[in-house]
Design a protein around this motif. Structure first.
Motif, PDB file in Angstrom:
ATOM      1  N   UNK A 137      20.273 -22.602 -38.180  1.00 29.94           N
ATOM      2  CA  UNK A 137      20.503 -21.557 -39.178  1.00 29.94           C
ATOM      3  C   UNK A 137      19.239 -20.770 -39.493  1.00 29.94           C
ATOM      4  N   UNK A 138      18.093 -21.445 -39.471  1.00 32.90           N
ATOM      5  CA  UNK A 138      16.849 -20.784 -39.859  1.00 32.90           C
ATOM      6  C   UNK A 138      16.498 -19.627 -38.928  1.00 32.90           C
ATOM      7  N   UNK A 139      17.134 -19.575 -37.782  1.00 26.40           N
ATOM      8  CA  UNK A 139      16.905 -18.444 -36.869  1.00 26.40           C
ATOM      9  C   UNK A 139      17.442 -17.136 -37.427  1.00 26.40           C
ATOM     10  N   UNK A 140      18.204 -17.220 -38.519  1.00 28.52           N
ATOM     11  CA  UNK A 140      18.701 -16.014 -39.176  1.00 28.52           C
ATOM     12  C   UNK A 140      17.667 -15.423 -40.129  1.00 28.52           C
ATOM     13  N   UNK A 141      16.465 -15.939 -40.108  1.00 28.56           N
ATOM     14  CA  UNK A 141      15.398 -15.458 -40.989  1.00 28.56           C
ATOM     15  C   UNK A 141      15.256 -13.930 -40.889  1.00 28.56           C
ATOM     16  N   UNK A 142      15.335 -13.280 -42.026  1.00 30.58           N
ATOM     17  CA  UNK A 142      15.207 -11.825 -42.060  1.00 30.58           C
ATOM     18  C   UNK A 142      16.525 -11.085 -42.113  1.00 30.58           C
ATOM     19  N   UNK A 143      17.626 -11.749 -41.729  1.00 34.35           N
ATOM     20  CA  UNK A 143      18.934 -11.100 -41.772  1.00 34.35           C
ATOM     21  C   UNK A 143      19.317 -10.829 -43.231  1.00 34.35           C
ATOM     22  N   UNK A 144      19.667  -9.599 -43.526  1.00 32.84           N
ATOM     23  CA  UNK A 144      20.025  -9.239 -44.896  1.00 32.84           C
ATOM     24  C   UNK A 144      18.869  -9.348 -45.861  1.00 32.84           C
ATOM     25  N   UNK A 145      17.667  -9.394 -45.331  1.00 31.25           N
ATOM     26  CA  UNK A 145      16.493  -9.514 -46.198  1.00 31.25           C
ATOM     27  C   UNK A 145      16.296 -10.903 -46.768  1.00 31.25           C
ATOM     28  N   UNK A 146      17.006 -11.895 -46.235  1.00 33.93           N
ATOM     29  CA  UNK A 146      16.920 -13.264 -46.725  1.00 33.93           C
ATOM     30  C   UNK A 146      16.064 -14.126 -45.800  1.00 33.93           C
ATOM     31  N   UNK A 147      15.368 -15.065 -46.412  1.00 32.20           N
ATOM     32  CA  UNK A 147      14.566 -16.020 -45.641  1.00 32.20           C
ATOM     33  C   UNK A 147      15.496 -17.007 -44.939  1.00 32.20           C
ATOM     34  N   UNK A 148      14.984 -17.669 -43.920  1.00 34.05           N
ATOM     35  CA  UNK A 148      15.778 -18.638 -43.178  1.00 34.05           C
ATOM     36  C   UNK A 148      16.299 -19.757 -44.060  1.00 34.05           C
ATOM     37  N   UNK A 149      15.434 -20.262 -44.984  1.00 35.77           N
ATOM     38  CA  UNK A 149      15.873 -21.355 -45.857  1.00 35.77           C
ATOM     39  C   UNK A 149      17.018 -20.931 -46.770  1.00 35.77           C
ATOM     40  N   UNK A 150      17.057 -19.649 -47.165  1.00 34.78           N
ATOM     41  CA  UNK A 150      18.133 -19.159 -48.021  1.00 34.78           C
ATOM     42  C   UNK A 150      19.472 -19.185 -47.281  1.00 34.78           C
ATOM     43  N   UNK A 151      19.445 -18.856 -45.989  1.00 39.17           N
ATOM     44  CA  UNK A 151      20.677 -18.864 -45.202  1.00 39.17           C
ATOM     45  C   UNK A 151      21.226 -20.282 -45.011  1.00 39.17           C
ATOM     46  N   UNK A 152      20.345 -21.285 -45.038  1.00 40.39           N
ATOM     47  CA  UNK A 152      20.803 -22.678 -44.962  1.00 40.39           C
ATOM     48  C   UNK A 152      21.748 -22.960 -46.128  1.00 40.39           C
ATOM     49  N   UNK A 153      21.319 -22.573 -47.326  1.00 43.94           N
ATOM     50  CA  UNK A 153      22.135 -22.785 -48.517  1.00 43.94           C
ATOM     51  C   UNK A 153      23.410 -21.933 -48.494  1.00 43.94           C
ATOM     52  N   UNK A 154      23.269 -20.674 -48.136  1.00 46.89           N
ATOM     53  CA  UNK A 154      24.408 -19.746 -48.193  1.00 46.89           C
ATOM     54  C   UNK A 154      25.516 -20.158 -47.238  1.00 46.89           C
ATOM     55  N   UNK A 155      25.171 -20.425 -45.982  1.00 43.58           N
ATOM     56  CA  UNK A 155      26.200 -20.756 -45.000  1.00 43.58           C
ATOM     57  C   UNK A 155      26.846 -22.113 -45.284  1.00 43.58           C
ATOM     58  N   UNK A 156      26.037 -23.100 -45.620  1.00 42.73           N
ATOM     59  CA  UNK A 156      26.602 -24.417 -45.920  1.00 42.73           C
ATOM     60  C   UNK A 156      27.450 -24.363 -47.184  1.00 42.73           C
ATOM     61  N   UNK A 157      27.016 -23.580 -48.169  1.00 45.80           N
ATOM     62  CA  UNK A 157      27.777 -23.444 -49.402  1.00 45.80           C
ATOM     63  C   UNK A 157      29.120 -22.773 -49.182  1.00 45.80           C
ATOM     64  N   UNK A 158      29.136 -21.706 -48.392  1.00 42.95           N
ATOM     65  CA  UNK A 158      30.380 -20.990 -48.130  1.00 42.95           C
ATOM     66  C   UNK A 158      31.376 -21.865 -47.362  1.00 42.95           C
ATOM     67  N   UNK A 159      30.869 -22.670 -46.432  1.00 43.21           N
ATOM     68  CA  UNK A 159      31.757 -23.567 -45.694  1.00 43.21           C
ATOM     69  C   UNK A 159      32.357 -24.614 -46.625  1.00 43.21           C
ATOM     70  N   UNK A 160      31.550 -25.099 -47.580  1.00 40.77           N
ATOM     71  CA  UNK A 160      32.048 -26.057 -48.563  1.00 40.77           C
ATOM     72  C   UNK A 160      33.148 -25.435 -49.416  1.00 40.77           C
ATOM     73  N   UNK A 161      32.986 -24.175 -49.800  1.00 41.18           N
ATOM     74  CA  UNK A 161      34.000 -23.477 -50.582  1.00 41.18           C
ATOM     75  C   UNK A 161      35.317 -23.415 -49.810  1.00 41.18           C
ATOM     76  N   UNK A 162      35.262 -23.094 -48.527  1.00 39.14           N
ATOM     77  CA  UNK A 162      36.473 -23.034 -47.705  1.00 39.14           C
ATOM     78  C   UNK A 162      37.166 -24.388 -47.624  1.00 39.14           C
ATOM     79  N   UNK A 163      36.377 -25.449 -47.463  1.00 37.91           N
ATOM     80  CA  UNK A 163      36.952 -26.795 -47.396  1.00 37.91           C
ATOM     81  C   UNK A 163      37.544 -27.202 -48.745  1.00 37.91           C
TER      82      UNK A 163
END
Length: 465
Positions: free
Chosen positions: A200-226
């Motif tokens: 996930x950290x390879x998304x660093x810079x996408x949408x102006x977000x750091x790689x560590x931020x995307x770790x939280x965002x993607x894992x959180x969104x998947x948890x919401x779906x579940x």
């Protein structure tokens, strides 16, 4: 006057047969006596329940453990520098998580029994999924503390809730292996989280977000779906489970009553059940027993998964004790890793009857154990790397306490069983002559009333050791 079935049950008990089947034709507590369950294939039914109940909870606990530990992965990818926080502030943010996580567990279990599991557990999961996602948009230390607090609040009810929920489906002898299977998913999450974070950290810079931020965002969104899916997947308690036929539901409740779980089939909430738990010595001894189990969340997850499935509910404090002694003395990384394998092999079990009382006792036992996670978060300091003798020493002390409490637990339960065999706990039952019965143990109109009111304190109940 007591019924004939009451007399039969008491006669068997006084003749040295305290384990008389409470759901049999001679018992006073036959759930739905009008339903014929003779054609139910028990083995086939239990496989059906295993497939329907256990795997999804393993998925949920996998996500729970994955989300909880993501902050450690985020730290590796500049979380501290981006939020301008020190190592001490980072440790405090870890500590903040454990206070609501520990204190809310008991209340959550009571609410779970009052509500449908499909509603309460799914709602908790939805809450922590949203909070997890919000980790990815914080900008400072205050924001980090806030999201960590609410993450602990929403995650609190899942683990004790699942353990309590499973105890309402399975006999005591069956519970350990089921809990071990779902609990093993946490060890898989530990092995998987690092790989996932690295991707996930390879998304660093996408949408102006750091790689560590995307770790939280993607894992959180998947948890919401579940969580949304969970509203439809999680089955409710046996007496109302929709995936079972009426005959199967009755059969499950009766087999639980046969295992001295007399509250199976429904139990009305009364405040006295909470007070019974608070006054019961087993609640407090079990709480200390839970402490080392919580502190054994250590990095060798693949091996821990195997061990967890193998040992099930066995208490292996001696192996944990030996493991941490090696960790303190060792200066060899390979030997230390082996010691951690040993330390990851601990488990705890309990003996409580009455669904509300069991929910409170489980919540308190697990909650007290998790409260010590606040200690663990601060004793493994960066300056003590790589051997962390202070942290290992403190955990060693906790394991020793847990082992001693386990021994006390066994001795006291065995002593209590012996007293009940001698008739020292016999209640006075209206219309039944019993030379060992005393008013001190209670006066009831029937055996059914006694065991309903007293739960595991009933003279006919025997603790599993």
């Amino acid at each position: 006057m007591p019924s004939t079935s009451d007399r039969d049950l008491v006669d068997k008990f006084l003749k040295g047969e305290p384990h008389a089947d409470p759901s049999s034709s001679t018992g006073a507590q036959v759930h739905r006596p009008d339903v014929d369950t003779s054609r139910v294939d028990e083995r086939k039914l239990m496989r059906k329940i295993d497939i329907r109940v256990v795997p999804w909870f393993a998925v949920l606990y996998f996500l729970n453990f994955l989300d909880r530990g993501s902050i450690g992965n985020a730290k590796l990818y500049s979380l501290e520098s981006d939020l301008h926080i020190s190592d001490t502030q980072y440790l405090i943010s870890l500590t903040v998580f454990f206070f609501p996580y520990s204190l809310f567990e008991t209340a959550s279990n009571v609410v779970l029994r009052l509500l449908r599991p499909s509603i309460w557990l799914s709602t908790l999961m939805l809450g922590w999924g949203i909070v997890m996602t919000l980790h990815g948009v914080i900008h400072d230390y205050g924001g980090l503390l806030t999201v960590r607090f609410f993450l602990g609040l929403f995650e609190a009810g899942l683990y004790p809730g699942i353990v309590f929920y499973l105890s309402c489906w399975y006999r005591r002898s069956e519970l350990g292996t089921r809990v071990a299977v779902f609990f093993s998913s946490a060890t898989i999450a530990g092995a998987f989280s690092g790989l996932l974070a690295a991707a996930i950290v390879n998304m660093h810079g996408v949408g102006g977000k750091a790689g560590w931020a995307w770790i939280f965002i993607l894992e959180g969104l998947f948890t919401v779906l579940c969580a949304i899916a969970s509203y439809f997947i999680i089955a409710d308690f046996p007496e109302h489970a929709k995936f079972l036929s009426e005959t199967e539901r009755v059969f499950v409740v009766r087999r639980l009553q046969d295992d001295m779980q007399f509250s199976a089939g429904g139990e009305k909430f009364q405040a006295k059940y909470i007070w019974q738990s608070l006054r019961d010595w087993k609640t407090w001894v079990a709480s200390f027993k839970a402490t080392p189990a919580n502190l054994l969340s250590v990095p060798v997850y693949a091996w821990a998964c195997l061990v967890t499935c193998v040992v099930g509910f066995l208490v292996l404090y001696m192996s944990g004790l030996a493991g941490y002694i090696i960790l303190i003395a060792s200066r060899n990384a390979a030997l230390s890793y082996f010691a951690v394998y040993l330390a990851a092999s601990a488990w705890v079990a309990g003996n409580v009857e009455g669904s509300y009382k069991r929910s409170v006792t489980l919540g308190m036992a697990i909650g007290f154990g998790n409260l010590n996670g606040a200690v663990a978060s601060n004793v493994y300091r960066a300056k003590d790397a790589p051997w962390y003798r202070l942290g290992h020493g403190i955990v060693l002390a906790y394991i020793a306490i847990g082992w001693i409490c386990s021994l006390i637990f066994i001795i006291l339960l065995r002593r209590e069983n012996t007293r009940r065999d001698r008739g020292e706990r016999n209640e006075v039952i209206g219309g039944i002559v019993n030379k060992d019965a005393t008013e001190v143990n209670g006066h009831y109109e029937s055996v059914e009333a006694a065991r309903r009111d007293k739960g595991d304190k009933w003279s006919g109940f025997r603790y599993a050791i």
